[in-house]
Design a protein around this motif. Structure first.
Motif, PDB file in Angstrom:
ATOM      1  N   MET A   1       0.817  -1.194   0.000  1.00 15.99           N
ATOM      2  CA  MET A   1       0.000   0.000   0.000  1.00 15.99           C
ATOM      3  C   MET A   1       0.861   1.258   0.000  1.00 15.99           C
ATOM      4  N   ARG A   2       2.132   1.081   0.266  1.00 16.06           N
ATOM      5  CA  ARG A   2       3.099   2.187   0.234  1.00 16.06           C
ATOM      6  C   ARG A   2       2.703   3.347   1.145  1.00 16.06           C
ATOM      7  N   LEU A   3       2.301   3.016   2.355  1.00 15.18           N
ATOM      8  CA  LEU A   3       1.936   4.042   3.322  1.00 15.18           C
ATOM      9  C   LEU A   3       3.161   4.440   4.130  1.00 15.18           C
ATOM     10  N   ASN A   4       3.358   5.717   4.305  1.00 11.98           N
ATOM     11  CA  ASN A   4       4.505   6.212   5.049  1.00 11.98           C
ATOM     12  C   ASN A   4       4.188   6.438   6.517  1.00 11.98           C
ATOM     13  N   ASP A   5       2.947   6.699   6.827  1.00 12.40           N
ATOM     14  CA  ASP A   5       2.535   6.994   8.187  1.00 12.40           C
ATOM     15  C   ASP A   5       2.201   5.689   8.922  1.00 12.40           C
ATOM     16  N   GLN A   6       2.851   5.451  10.047  1.00 10.37           N
ATOM     17  CA  GLN A   6       2.661   4.208  10.810  1.00 10.37           C
ATOM     18  C   GLN A   6       1.214   4.039  11.274  1.00 10.37           C
ATOM     19  N   ASP A   7       0.585   5.114  11.738  1.00 10.60           N
ATOM     20  CA  ASP A   7      -0.799   5.028  12.204  1.00 10.60           C
ATOM     21  C   ASP A   7      -1.749   4.708  11.050  1.00 10.60           C
ATOM     22  N   GLU A   8      -1.496   5.318   9.913  1.00 15.18           N
ATOM     23  CA  GLU A   8      -2.312   5.051   8.735  1.00 15.18           C
ATOM     24  C   GLU A   8      -2.156   3.594   8.293  1.00 15.18           C
ATOM     25  N   ALA A   9      -0.950   3.092   8.349  1.00 14.54           N
ATOM     26  CA  ALA A   9      -0.699   1.693   7.993  1.00 14.54           C
ATOM     27  C   ALA A   9      -1.410   0.765   8.970  1.00 14.54           C
ATOM     28  N   GLU A  10      -1.349   1.061  10.254  1.00 16.49           N
ATOM     29  CA  GLU A  10      -2.019   0.233  11.265  1.00 16.49           C
ATOM     30  C   GLU A  10      -3.535   0.264  11.066  1.00 16.49           C
ATOM     31  N   ASP A  11      -4.086   1.448  10.804  1.00 14.89           N
ATOM     32  CA  ASP A  11      -5.529   1.556  10.561  1.00 14.89           C
ATOM     33  C   ASP A  11      -5.940   0.738   9.347  1.00 14.89           C
ATOM     34  N   SER A  12      -5.171   0.815   8.289  1.00 14.81           N
ATOM     35  CA  SER A  12      -5.471   0.047   7.073  1.00 14.81           C
ATOM     36  C   SER A  12      -5.398  -1.443   7.348  1.00 14.81           C
ATOM     37  N   TYR A  13      -4.395  -1.856   8.090  1.00 13.98           N
ATOM     38  CA  TYR A  13      -4.240  -3.273   8.447  1.00 13.98           C
ATOM     39  C   TYR A  13      -5.455  -3.753   9.237  1.00 13.98           C
ATOM     40  N   GLN A  14      -5.886  -2.967  10.203  1.00 17.51           N
ATOM     41  CA  GLN A  14      -7.033  -3.358  11.028  1.00 17.51           C
ATOM     42  C   GLN A  14      -8.306  -3.490  10.192  1.00 17.51           C
ATOM     43  N   VAL A  15      -8.505  -2.599   9.245  1.00 20.73           N
ATOM     44  CA  VAL A  15      -9.679  -2.687   8.369  1.00 20.73           C
ATOM     45  C   VAL A  15      -9.631  -3.981   7.573  1.00 20.73           C
ATOM     46  N   ILE A  16      -8.470  -4.285   7.027  1.00 15.43           N
ATOM     47  CA  ILE A  16      -8.341  -5.509   6.232  1.00 15.43           C
ATOM     48  C   ILE A  16      -8.597  -6.736   7.099  1.00 15.43           C
ATOM     49  N   ILE A  17      -7.990  -6.791   8.272  1.00 10.28           N
ATOM     50  CA  ILE A  17      -8.124  -7.947   9.154  1.00 10.28           C
ATOM     51  C   ILE A  17      -9.547  -8.092   9.675  1.00 10.28           C
ATOM     52  N   GLN A  18     -10.193  -7.001  10.020  1.00 11.67           N
ATOM     53  CA  GLN A  18     -11.501  -7.073  10.651  1.00 11.67           C
ATOM     54  C   GLN A  18     -12.665  -7.085   9.667  1.00 11.67           C
ATOM     55  N   GLU A  19     -12.499  -6.476   8.509  1.00 11.77           N
ATOM     56  CA  GLU A  19     -13.645  -6.319   7.623  1.00 11.77           C
ATOM     57  C   GLU A  19     -13.507  -7.005   6.271  1.00 11.77           C
ATOM     58  N   VAL A  20     -12.293  -7.260   5.829  1.00  9.21           N
ATOM     59  CA  VAL A  20     -12.102  -7.809   4.491  1.00  9.21           C
ATOM     60  C   VAL A  20     -11.740  -9.288   4.544  1.00  9.21           C
ATOM     61  N   GLN A  21     -10.697  -9.622   5.270  1.00  6.18           N
ATOM     62  CA  GLN A  21     -10.214 -10.999   5.344  1.00  6.18           C
ATOM     63  C   GLN A  21     -11.145 -11.826   6.220  1.00  6.18           C
ATOM     64  N   PRO A  22     -11.693 -12.909   5.688  1.00  8.94           N
ATOM     65  CA  PRO A  22     -12.563 -13.740   6.527  1.00  8.94           C
ATOM     66  C   PRO A  22     -11.759 -14.463   7.610  1.00  8.94           C
ATOM     67  N   ARG A  23     -12.383 -14.675   8.748  1.00  8.70           N
ATOM     68  CA  ARG A  23     -11.710 -15.372   9.845  1.00  8.70           C
ATOM     69  C   ARG A  23     -11.419 -16.819   9.481  1.00  8.70           C
ATOM     70  N   LYS A  24     -12.276 -17.388   8.682  1.00  5.91           N
ATOM     71  CA  LYS A  24     -12.094 -18.771   8.238  1.00  5.91           C
ATOM     72  C   LYS A  24     -11.958 -18.732   6.718  1.00  5.91           C
ATOM     73  N   PRO A  25     -10.743 -18.614   6.233  1.00  4.65           N
ATOM     74  CA  PRO A  25     -10.527 -18.366   4.796  1.00  4.65           C
ATOM     75  C   PRO A  25     -10.650 -19.611   3.917  1.00  4.65           C
ATOM     76  N   TYR A  26     -11.856 -20.180   3.921  1.00  7.55           N
ATOM     77  CA  TYR A  26     -12.086 -21.312   3.028  1.00  7.55           C
ATOM     78  C   TYR A  26     -11.952 -20.833   1.583  1.00  7.55           C
ATOM     79  N   PRO A  27     -11.322 -21.619   0.744  1.00  7.08           N
ATOM     80  CA  PRO A  27     -11.197 -21.228  -0.667  1.00  7.08           C
ATOM     81  C   PRO A  27     -12.556 -21.227  -1.343  1.00  7.08           C
ATOM     82  N   LEU A  28     -12.799 -20.252  -2.171  1.00  7.00           N
ATOM     83  CA  LEU A  28     -14.071 -20.147  -2.878  1.00  7.00           C
ATOM     84  C   LEU A  28     -13.948 -20.747  -4.272  1.00  7.00           C
ATOM     85  N   LYS A  29     -14.910 -21.563  -4.627  1.00  4.85           N
ATOM     86  CA  LYS A  29     -14.944 -22.173  -5.950  1.00  4.85           C
ATOM     87  C   LYS A  29     -14.897 -21.090  -7.028  1.00  4.85           C
TER      88      LYS A  29
END
Length: 74
Positions: A1-29
């Motif tokens: 993502m090429r983020l320079n700000d540590q807080d911005e990077a952490e916020d982006s990571y949290q969004v991905i982990i909590q809202e985008v990436q499924p907790r149980k990443p079963y592969p989708l057909k």
């Protein structure tokens, strides 16, 4: 993502982990089918391959059934 700000990077990571990436990443057909369509011009066997034959979720299923994944989020 090429983020320079540590807080911005952490916020982006949290969004991905909590809202985008499924907790149980079963592969989708559908996802495997998309990959097969994208590579069929360079990998001829992809045209006749069946996504369900390429998916092995047995390890993830065993982890899920054991409760291991759910315990990660407690």
């Amino acid at each position: 993502m090429r983020l320079n700000d540590q807080d911005e990077a952490e916020d982006s990571y949290q969004v991905i982990i909590q809202e985008v990436q499924p907790r149980k990443p079963y592969p989708l057909k559908e996802g495997v089918e998309t990959v097969l369509r994208n590579i069929e011009s360079t990998v001829p066997k992809a045209k006749t391959a069946k996504a369900e034959d390429l998916i092995d979720d047995s390890v993830l299923r065993r982890l899920d059934q054991s409760g291991f994944i759910d315990n990660l989020y407690r």
